[in-house]
Write a protein that holds these residues in place. Sequence first.
Motif, PDB file in Angstrom:
ATOM      1  N   LEU A   1     -11.736  -2.937   0.401  1.00 22.40           N
ATOM      2  CA  LEU A   1     -10.622  -2.700  -0.508  1.00 22.40           C
ATOM      3  C   LEU A   1      -9.345  -2.397   0.273  1.00 22.40           C
ATOM      4  O   LEU A   1      -8.275  -2.843  -0.107  1.00 22.40           O
ATOM      5  CB  LEU A   1     -10.975  -1.559  -1.457  1.00 22.40           C
ATOM      6  N   LEU A   2      -9.456  -1.666   1.373  1.00 20.08           N
ATOM      7  CA  LEU A   2      -8.269  -1.365   2.179  1.00 20.08           C
ATOM      8  C   LEU A   2      -7.644  -2.634   2.747  1.00 20.08           C
ATOM      9  O   LEU A   2      -6.417  -2.769   2.783  1.00 20.08           O
ATOM     10  CB  LEU A   2      -8.626  -0.403   3.313  1.00 20.08           C
ATOM     11  N   ALA A   3      -8.461  -3.570   3.191  1.00 18.23           N
ATOM     12  CA  ALA A   3      -7.933  -4.822   3.727  1.00 18.23           C
ATOM     13  C   ALA A   3      -7.202  -5.615   2.640  1.00 18.23           C
ATOM     14  O   ALA A   3      -6.133  -6.178   2.887  1.00 18.23           O
ATOM     15  CB  ALA A   3      -9.056  -5.650   4.323  1.00 18.23           C
ATOM     16  N   ALA A   4      -7.757  -5.673   1.440  1.00 17.02           N
ATOM     17  CA  ALA A   4      -7.112  -6.399   0.342  1.00 17.02           C
ATOM     18  C   ALA A   4      -5.793  -5.745  -0.044  1.00 17.02           C
ATOM     19  O   ALA A   4      -4.798  -6.440  -0.287  1.00 17.02           O
ATOM     20  CB  ALA A   4      -8.048  -6.473  -0.862  1.00 17.02           C
ATOM     21  N   LEU A   5      -5.757  -4.440  -0.090  1.00 13.38           N
ATOM     22  CA  LEU A   5      -4.509  -3.744  -0.385  1.00 13.38           C
ATOM     23  C   LEU A   5      -3.475  -3.989   0.715  1.00 13.38           C
ATOM     24  O   LEU A   5      -2.295  -4.141   0.434  1.00 13.38           O
ATOM     25  CB  LEU A   5      -4.755  -2.244  -0.544  1.00 13.38           C
ATOM     26  N   SER A   6      -3.943  -4.053   1.946  1.00 12.37           N
ATOM     27  CA  SER A   6      -3.055  -4.330   3.058  1.00 12.37           C
ATOM     28  C   SER A   6      -2.399  -5.701   2.896  1.00 12.37           C
ATOM     29  O   SER A   6      -1.200  -5.854   3.136  1.00 12.37           O
ATOM     30  CB  SER A   6      -3.835  -4.262   4.369  1.00 12.37           C
ATOM     31  N   VAL A   7      -3.168  -6.690   2.480  1.00  7.87           N
ATOM     32  CA  VAL A   7      -2.627  -8.035   2.257  1.00  7.87           C
ATOM     33  C   VAL A   7      -1.619  -8.013   1.105  1.00  7.87           C
ATOM     34  O   VAL A   7      -0.529  -8.581   1.197  1.00  7.87           O
ATOM     35  CB  VAL A   7      -3.756  -9.045   1.957  1.00  7.87           C
ATOM     36  N   ALA A   8      -1.978  -7.344   0.030  1.00 11.01           N
ATOM     37  CA  ALA A   8      -1.108  -7.311  -1.145  1.00 11.01           C
ATOM     38  C   ALA A   8       0.217  -6.605  -0.857  1.00 11.01           C
ATOM     39  O   ALA A   8       1.243  -6.957  -1.434  1.00 11.01           O
ATOM     40  CB  ALA A   8      -1.831  -6.626  -2.301  1.00 11.01           C
ATOM     41  N   LEU A   9       0.208  -5.642   0.039  1.00 11.64           N
ATOM     42  CA  LEU A   9       1.408  -4.862   0.326  1.00 11.64           C
ATOM     43  C   LEU A   9       2.074  -5.245   1.649  1.00 11.64           C
ATOM     44  O   LEU A   9       2.978  -4.548   2.116  1.00 11.64           O
ATOM     45  CB  LEU A   9       1.046  -3.370   0.344  1.00 11.64           C
ATOM     46  N   ALA A  10       1.669  -6.341   2.249  1.00  7.67           N
ATOM     47  CA  ALA A  10       2.110  -6.704   3.595  1.00  7.67           C
ATOM     48  C   ALA A  10       3.624  -6.809   3.734  1.00  7.67           C
ATOM     49  O   ALA A  10       4.170  -6.489   4.771  1.00  7.67           O
ATOM     50  CB  ALA A  10       1.454  -8.002   4.039  1.00  7.67           C
ATOM     51  N   LYS A  11       4.313  -7.251   2.717  1.00  2.78           N
ATOM     52  CA  LYS A  11       5.754  -7.447   2.842  1.00  2.78           C
ATOM     53  C   LYS A  11       6.559  -6.210   2.450  1.00  2.78           C
ATOM     54  O   LYS A  11       7.778  -6.257   2.411  1.00  2.78           O
ATOM     55  CB  LYS A  11       6.196  -8.640   2.014  1.00  2.78           C
ATOM     56  N   THR A  12       5.897  -5.119   2.181  1.00  2.00           N
ATOM     57  CA  THR A  12       6.619  -3.916   1.775  1.00  2.00           C
ATOM     58  C   THR A  12       6.894  -2.975   2.936  1.00  2.00           C
ATOM     59  O   THR A  12       7.717  -2.080   2.809  1.00  2.00           O
ATOM     60  CB  THR A  12       5.851  -3.149   0.681  1.00  2.00           C
ATOM     61  N   ALA A  13       6.221  -3.155   4.056  1.00  2.00           N
ATOM     62  CA  ALA A  13       6.429  -2.285   5.210  1.00  2.00           C
ATOM     63  C   ALA A  13       6.342  -3.099   6.493  1.00  2.00           C
ATOM     64  O   ALA A  13       5.572  -4.052   6.583  1.00  2.00           O
ATOM     65  CB  ALA A  13       5.383  -1.174   5.220  1.00  2.00           C
ATOM     66  N   GLU A  14       7.155  -2.711   7.463  1.00  2.00           N
ATOM     67  CA  GLU A  14       7.145  -3.369   8.763  1.00  2.00           C
ATOM     68  C   GLU A  14       7.140  -2.309   9.855  1.00  2.00           C
ATOM     69  O   GLU A  14       7.569  -1.178   9.630  1.00  2.00           O
ATOM     70  CB  GLU A  14       8.405  -4.218   8.961  1.00  2.00           C
ATOM     71  N   VAL A  15       6.641  -2.690  11.012  1.00  2.26           N
ATOM     72  CA  VAL A  15       6.749  -1.841  12.189  1.00  2.26           C
ATOM     73  C   VAL A  15       7.596  -2.582  13.209  1.00  2.26           C
ATOM     74  O   VAL A  15       7.654  -3.808  13.218  1.00  2.26           O
ATOM     75  CB  VAL A  15       5.370  -1.489  12.789  1.00  2.26           C
ATOM     76  N   GLU A  16       8.264  -1.831  14.081  1.00  3.75           N
ATOM     77  CA  GLU A  16       9.084  -2.422  15.124  1.00  3.75           C
ATOM     78  C   GLU A  16       8.675  -1.792  16.455  1.00  3.75           C
ATOM     79  O   GLU A  16       9.248  -0.791  16.889  1.00  3.75           O
ATOM     80  CB  GLU A  16      10.572  -2.197  14.850  1.00  3.75           C
ATOM     81  N   PRO A  17       7.639  -2.377  17.099  1.00  7.09           N
ATOM     82  CA  PRO A  17       7.145  -1.791  18.345  1.00  7.09           C
ATOM     83  C   PRO A  17       8.145  -1.856  19.495  1.00  7.09           C
ATOM     84  O   PRO A  17       8.093  -1.048  20.406  1.00  7.09           O
ATOM     85  CB  PRO A  17       5.890  -2.592  18.671  1.00  7.09           C
ATOM     86  N   ALA A  18       9.047  -2.824  19.452  1.00  2.95           N
ATOM     87  CA  ALA A  18      10.104  -2.952  20.448  1.00  2.95           C
ATOM     88  C   ALA A  18      11.342  -3.490  19.736  1.00  2.95           C
ATOM     89  O   ALA A  18      11.214  -4.156  18.699  1.00  2.95           O
ATOM     90  CB  ALA A  18       9.671  -3.907  21.557  1.00  2.95           C
ATOM     91  N   PRO A  19      12.506  -3.208  20.235  1.00  2.00           N
ATOM     92  CA  PRO A  19      13.724  -3.696  19.576  1.00  2.00           C
ATOM     93  C   PRO A  19      13.692  -5.209  19.364  1.00  2.00           C
ATOM     94  O   PRO A  19      13.433  -5.979  20.288  1.00  2.00           O
ATOM     95  CB  PRO A  19      14.830  -3.302  20.567  1.00  2.00           C
ATOM     96  N   GLY A  20      13.905  -5.620  18.111  1.00  6.38           N
ATOM     97  CA  GLY A  20      13.914  -7.033  17.764  1.00  6.38           C
ATOM     98  C   GLY A  20      12.551  -7.637  17.474  1.00  6.38           C
ATOM     99  O   GLY A  20      12.448  -8.767  17.042  1.00  6.38           O
ATOM    100  N   TRP A  21      11.487  -6.897  17.694  1.00  8.82           N
ATOM    101  CA  TRP A  21      10.131  -7.399  17.439  1.00  8.82           C
ATOM    102  C   TRP A  21       9.582  -6.665  16.229  1.00  8.82           C
ATOM    103  O   TRP A  21       9.204  -5.518  16.302  1.00  8.82           O
ATOM    104  CB  TRP A  21       9.244  -7.172  18.655  1.00  8.82           C
ATOM    105  N   ARG A  22       9.569  -7.356  15.104  1.00  4.17           N
ATOM    106  CA  ARG A  22       9.098  -6.756  13.859  1.00  4.17           C
ATOM    107  C   ARG A  22       7.850  -7.474  13.377  1.00  4.17           C
ATOM    108  O   ARG A  22       7.762  -8.689  13.458  1.00  4.17           O
ATOM    109  CB  ARG A  22      10.180  -6.828  12.798  1.00  4.17           C
ATOM    110  N   GLU A  23       6.921  -6.698  12.891  1.00  2.00           N
ATOM    111  CA  GLU A  23       5.664  -7.235  12.374  1.00  2.00           C
ATOM    112  C   GLU A  23       5.355  -6.569  11.044  1.00  2.00           C
ATOM    113  O   GLU A  23       5.661  -5.390  10.852  1.00  2.00           O
ATOM    114  CB  GLU A  23       4.510  -6.931  13.340  1.00  2.00           C
ATOM    115  N   PRO A  24       4.734  -7.318  10.111  1.00  3.31           N
ATOM    116  CA  PRO A  24       4.305  -6.663   8.873  1.00  3.31           C
ATOM    117  C   PRO A  24       3.200  -5.658   9.178  1.00  3.31           C
ATOM    118  O   PRO A  24       2.407  -5.844  10.097  1.00  3.31           O
ATOM    119  CB  PRO A  24       3.790  -7.806   8.002  1.00  3.31           C
ATOM    120  N   LEU A  25       3.191  -4.607   8.424  1.00  2.00           N
ATOM    121  CA  LEU A  25       2.176  -3.573   8.608  1.00  2.00           C
ATOM    122  C   LEU A  25       0.931  -3.987   7.828  1.00  2.00           C
ATOM    123  O   LEU A  25       0.865  -3.867   6.611  1.00  2.00           O
ATOM    124  CB  LEU A  25       2.708  -2.229   8.113  1.00  2.00           C
TER     125      LEU A  25
END
Length: 77
Positions: A1-25
């Motif tokens: 269930l956590l994985a499915a929720l992660s997919v459904a909410l993927a575009k609502t949060a992002e992380v930026e591990p380095a300047p200019g490098w953004r990935e969906p959470l």
Amino acid sequence: LLAALSVALAKTAEVEPAPGWREPLVLWVLVALGPAHRKSAVVRAVSDPLFLWEAEEAERLRPTIDAVWTRYDILQK
């Protein structure tokens, strides 16, 4: 269930591990259970709504997708 929720909410949060490098959470999950724990049935029950939504979106966006592919083909030629 956590994985499915992660997919459904993927575009609502992002992380930026380095300047200019953004990935969906998103959350990647590996289920490690032995046989007879109903893994397949549970995964199917949780993922079926995602697959249904994906198919409905593909159908809804079909004219746009076709137009983009047509433009791509024209630009390639």
